[in-house]
Design a protein around this motif. Sequence first.
Motif, PDB file in Angstrom:
ATOM      1  N   GLU A 474      70.459  -2.196  15.022  1.00 34.87           N
ATOM      2  CA  GLU A 474      69.064  -2.372  14.865  1.00 34.87           C
ATOM      3  C   GLU A 474      68.501  -2.350  13.559  1.00 34.87           C
ATOM      4  O   GLU A 474      67.700  -3.511  12.967  1.00 34.87           O
ATOM      5  N   ASN A 475      68.488  -1.362  12.725  1.00 37.15           N
ATOM      6  CA  ASN A 475      68.250  -1.160  11.346  1.00 37.15           C
ATOM      7  C   ASN A 475      69.192  -1.093  10.291  1.00 37.15           C
ATOM      8  O   ASN A 475      68.869  -0.682   9.050  1.00 37.15           O
ATOM      9  N   GLY A 476      70.589  -1.266  10.717  1.00 40.58           N
ATOM     10  CA  GLY A 476      71.674  -1.201   9.612  1.00 40.58           C
ATOM     11  C   GLY A 476      72.114   0.177   9.116  1.00 40.58           C
ATOM     12  O   GLY A 476      72.841   0.451   8.157  1.00 40.58           O
ATOM     13  N   THR A 477      71.533   1.151   9.932  1.00 37.90           N
ATOM     14  CA  THR A 477      72.049   2.394   9.523  1.00 37.90           C
ATOM     15  C   THR A 477      73.624   2.678   9.635  1.00 37.90           C
ATOM     16  O   THR A 477      74.332   2.291  10.488  1.00 37.90           O
ATOM     17  N   MET A 478      73.982   3.484   8.373  1.00 45.02           N
ATOM     18  CA  MET A 478      75.464   3.914   8.251  1.00 45.02           C
ATOM     19  C   MET A 478      75.450   5.274   8.571  1.00 45.02           C
ATOM     20  O   MET A 478      74.889   5.966   7.993  1.00 45.02           O
ATOM     21  N   GLN A 479      76.770   5.660   9.115  1.00 50.16           N
ATOM     22  CA  GLN A 479      77.177   7.064   9.243  1.00 50.16           C
ATOM     23  C   GLN A 479      78.642   7.338   8.746  1.00 50.16           C
ATOM     24  O   GLN A 479      79.357   6.342   9.151  1.00 50.16           O
ATOM     25  N   LEU A 480      79.084   8.460   8.062  1.00 46.11           N
ATOM     26  CA  LEU A 480      80.182   8.352   7.447  1.00 46.11           C
ATOM     27  C   LEU A 480      80.703   9.841   7.751  1.00 46.11           C
ATOM     28  O   LEU A 480      80.008  10.740   7.392  1.00 46.11           O
ATOM     29  N   PHE A 481      81.965   9.960   8.284  1.00 46.34           N
ATOM     30  CA  PHE A 481      82.364  11.334   8.813  1.00 46.34           C
ATOM     31  C   PHE A 481      83.926  11.363   8.125  1.00 46.34           C
ATOM     32  O   PHE A 481      84.715  10.439   8.280  1.00 46.34           O
ATOM     33  N   ASN A 482      84.492  12.571   7.661  1.00 47.61           N
ATOM     34  CA  ASN A 482      85.609  12.990   7.227  1.00 47.61           C
ATOM     35  C   ASN A 482      86.037  13.610   8.563  1.00 47.61           C
ATOM     36  O   ASN A 482      85.887  14.814   8.747  1.00 47.61           O
ATOM     37  N   LEU A 483      86.909  12.956   9.419  1.00 50.64           N
ATOM     38  CA  LEU A 483      87.726  13.516  10.578  1.00 50.64           C
ATOM     39  C   LEU A 483      88.646  14.514  10.398  1.00 50.64           C
ATOM     40  O   LEU A 483      88.990  15.464  11.111  1.00 50.64           O
ATOM     41  N   ARG A 484      89.140  14.772   8.956  1.00 51.80           N
ATOM     42  CA  ARG A 484      90.190  15.696   8.783  1.00 51.80           C
ATOM     43  C   ARG A 484      89.450  17.112   8.521  1.00 51.80           C
ATOM     44  O   ARG A 484      89.802  18.053   9.040  1.00 51.80           O
ATOM     45  N   THR A 485      88.209  17.092   7.814  1.00 51.51           N
ATOM     46  CA  THR A 485      87.367  18.195   7.505  1.00 51.51           C
ATOM     47  C   THR A 485      86.417  18.593   8.679  1.00 51.51           C
ATOM     48  O   THR A 485      85.950  19.603   8.898  1.00 51.51           O
ATOM     49  N   ASP A 486      86.039  17.473   9.245  1.00 55.05           N
ATOM     50  CA  ASP A 486      84.802  17.609  10.366  1.00 55.05           C
ATOM     51  C   ASP A 486      85.180  16.623  11.406  1.00 55.05           C
ATOM     52  O   ASP A 486      84.614  15.777  11.854  1.00 55.05           O
ATOM     53  N   PRO A 487      86.398  17.263  12.152  1.00 57.32           N
ATOM     54  CA  PRO A 487      86.636  16.286  13.281  1.00 57.32           C
ATOM     55  C   PRO A 487      85.541  16.017  14.645  1.00 57.32           C
ATOM     56  O   PRO A 487      85.571  15.252  15.298  1.00 57.32           O
ATOM     57  N   TYR A 488      84.366  16.957  14.467  1.00 57.47           N
ATOM     58  CA  TYR A 488      83.380  17.167  15.243  1.00 57.47           C
ATOM     59  C   TYR A 488      82.151  16.204  14.864  1.00 57.47           C
ATOM     60  O   TYR A 488      81.229  16.199  15.662  1.00 57.47           O
ATOM     61  N   GLU A 489      82.147  15.966  13.610  1.00 58.89           N
ATOM     62  CA  GLU A 489      81.266  14.515  13.368  1.00 58.89           C
ATOM     63  C   GLU A 489      79.994  15.371  13.258  1.00 58.89           C
ATOM     64  O   GLU A 489      78.838  14.858  13.894  1.00 58.89           O
ATOM     65  N   GLN A 490      79.731  16.463  12.727  1.00 58.43           N
ATOM     66  CA  GLN A 490      78.504  16.992  12.336  1.00 58.43           C
ATOM     67  C   GLN A 490      77.818  16.809  11.016  1.00 58.43           C
ATOM     68  O   GLN A 490      76.614  17.336  10.754  1.00 58.43           O
TER      69      GLN A 490
END
Length: 542
Positions: A474-490
């Motif tokens: 819709e608005n082109g928002t991006m999210q980035l997560f490091n699943l090694r250090t943050d597997p729960y995507e917080q």
Amino acid sequence: MGNIIKNKPGLHLFFVLTMMLWCFATDAQQPAKKMNVIFFLVDDLGWNDVQCNNPNSFYETPNINSFAKEGTRFTNAYASCHVCSPSRASIMTGKYPARLQLTDWLPGRKDYAFQQLKNAPINQHLPFEDKTIAETFKENGYRTAIFGKWHLGEDSSSPLQHGFDYRVTEWNKGWPLTYYSPFRLKGLEGPDGEYLTDRLTTGALKYIEQNKDAPFFMYLSHFAVHDPIEGRADLVKKYQEKLKKLPPSAMPYILEGNPDDPHPLSRQALDEMIQQKEYAGYSILPHRTVKIKQRQDNVQFAAVVESMDESLGRVLAKLKELGLEDNTIVVFVSDNGGMSGANFARPGKKFGEAALDKEFATSNLPLRGAKGWFYEGGIRVPMIVKWPGHSTPNTTTDVPVISTDFYPTLLKMAGIAGNPKQTLDGVDFSPLMEGGGIKERNLYWHFPHYSNHGMQSPGGAMRSGDYKLLEYFENGTMQLFNLRTDPYEQHDLAAAMPGKVKKMKKQLHAWQKKVHAAKMEPNPGYQPDATSQTATTPLDTK
């Protein structure tokens, strides 16, 4: 009297050696017995719903636990979509749903006034030009059968048109009408009151017995644990007693917002809002928020899960009884994550406290999100594979794999040469089961639709190494997560790592172009002031 021939040691040795060589030559001329394949697919089973992934699970899965000790457990296994039909299409063809133009459940969600974008059109059946894994096994002398759910086309595109010799029911939709007989599923009958999971399993066991001397590919595709959430009565009673011993939950639900909104809500703000009167109900709530279940306490769902676990146990016991366990590859996997968010196929849908166990199946904690979401709770799935004579028992691997990989992998395991001209997006992960490795590659997702299971914008995603990128349309928002250090995507790293976002976004867009991923068009019926609660009438009847 005839001559008596005395036994000479040299002659005896020559005779024995000659017979041994003849036997060896005869055995060498005999073709190796083909391995059977059982693909045990569960619908909507979350990564956290099985005890081998979550020892504290409310649900009891002793047979799955035992099976994990016999095979290889994949801790980073993914479905190629967070809803069922696309994921199943990728299993059948080895191709990404985006390449197949089959990116939503069939027949697909309708358009509503609150949408900025129109849902992309989809194929209404599995494309006939794409050879399925069942067709390939059939061409190589296998008998092929499906027991349970298809959901890849109606009668003109049934399993019989895609490589299966036998099907147990002519019901091609993605959910049963009831789990109790009479099932009202054409072709599937059982004694009144019989449980659907038990009936499918009994038919599968009979098929194994009838085909024990011929190689077979059996797709045991359970409707469980999809709704309607109706547990078997004896197991429901068991879990009612178990629930009485659990302490009450301080936070049975949390709010999730839409990160693609112009002013996305923080976790703190959402936790404060859920205490307010406007957010007390169960519907699509203000600011496009929805509730996500945080505790496994649904006794009906627990019973559905355990009956599915019993089914796996019965299948494995039958293989052992018939002496087939050392000659049968068994795959256990789910088609997407657990239903922690309710199904709002109608955006204005509301329900009360009494209906919660019918609307919210499970909790995916500690994973974020649910079926219908690109967070790990929607796409990471439980997966165990046993490859007799090759896989080391009771092993795990954290190498990411995805449902497109089953096609080339099962062919390799069965000793079947693939067609080099056939386009496959999946890779052979069998080396992982023999202590080896596979080349690191990116994994991709594409969902140009609005989901029934939450108010997140349509979008795409990719995983590259430890990093996972989400792009909303819709608005082109991006999210980035490091699943090694943050597997729960917080912890969203997009603002802190713009270079990483730029690189992964470029890779994601290049992949979308490569597979001809469908794009969404602006919605001419979009009403900026329409809310999801009031926009209950579809804009068209497609």
